[in-house]
Design a protein around this motif. Structure first.
Motif, PDB file in Angstrom:
ATOM      1  N   TRP A  68      44.435  36.280  50.440  1.00 28.62           N
ATOM      2  CA  TRP A  68      43.590  37.618  50.086  1.00 28.62           C
ATOM      3  C   TRP A  68      44.633  38.420  50.001  1.00 28.62           C
ATOM      4  O   TRP A  68      44.787  39.410  50.848  1.00 28.62           O
ATOM      5  CB  TRP A  68      42.344  37.609  51.019  1.00 28.62           C
ATOM      6  N   HIS A  94      39.543  36.601  41.146  1.00 25.72           N
ATOM      7  CA  HIS A  94      39.652  38.070  42.024  1.00 25.72           C
ATOM      8  C   HIS A  94      39.434  39.216  41.038  1.00 25.72           C
ATOM      9  O   HIS A  94      39.426  39.194  39.859  1.00 25.72           O
ATOM     10  CB  HIS A  94      41.036  38.260  42.733  1.00 25.72           C
ATOM     11  N   MET A 140      41.439  42.619  50.953  1.00 21.36           N
ATOM     12  CA  MET A 140      42.501  42.051  49.903  1.00 21.36           C
ATOM     13  C   MET A 140      42.644  43.318  49.183  1.00 21.36           C
ATOM     14  O   MET A 140      41.927  43.888  48.382  1.00 21.36           O
ATOM     15  CB  MET A 140      41.876  41.020  49.155  1.00 21.36           C
TER      16      MET A 140
END
Ligand code: CUA
Length: 167
Positions: A68, A94, A140
């Protein structure tokens, strides 16, 4: 024991076919140098994601997102710089969102997404993942530090054309 001549022929044919496949794979791999496709993150420039200055005031940053974290984790540029981000992912999907800038990308495995942005105001810009990617999703992030220009230093010229790739 195989006694039926047709069965014998079928078994022999199957064996021959297996041998032909084996030869084809061996020749392809070692003779012709054919390789199975690999991950984009195993190839340059994403095997060593980094920030590269391609011209004065112009940067290319190759970013790899993974659970992350973003790599590179910190990007440092002088104010007035133009940055082209090439963004990909090592594992799952992501997000790549820069707070306060018009930059909003997805980081997708096997795909490189690209965007350019100019940073005219000094300060810290937070990069956040805005696509749920698991337990550490909320943590993250990365940051861009835009450093103020030294007194009397000239403003960087506008780049003529964005440079896309650099190591
Ligand atoms: Cu990566 Cu959410």
């Amino acid at each position: 024991m195989v006694n039926d001549p047709f069965e014998r022929a079928a078994v022999f044919g199957a064996g021959l076919l297996m041998a032909a496949f084996f030869v084809a794979v061996t020749v392809g791999a070692f003779g012709l140098g054919i390789r199975v496709p690999t991950c984009v993150t195993d190839l340059p420039p994403f095997d060593q994601p980094a920030q590269v200055e391609v011209a004065p005031g112009q940067y290319v940053v190759n970013v790899v997102a993974q659970m992350w974290a973003f790599n590179p984790r910190e990007i440092r540029i002088p104010v007035g710089s133009t940055v082209t981000f090439n963004v990909t992912s090592k594992d799952v999907q992501h997000g790549f969102f820069i707070v306060g800038k018009n930059v909003n990308l997805m980081a997708v495995p096997g795909v490189v997404n690209r965007i350019s942005a100019r940073f005219d105001a000094p300060g810290e810009y937070l990069i956040v993942c805005h696509e749920y990617c698991g337990l550490g999703h909320h943590a993250m992030s990365a940051k861009i530090i835009v450093e103020p220009r030294a007194a009397g230093a000239p403003a960087p010229a506008l780049a003529a054309a964005p440079a896309y790739w650099a190591r």
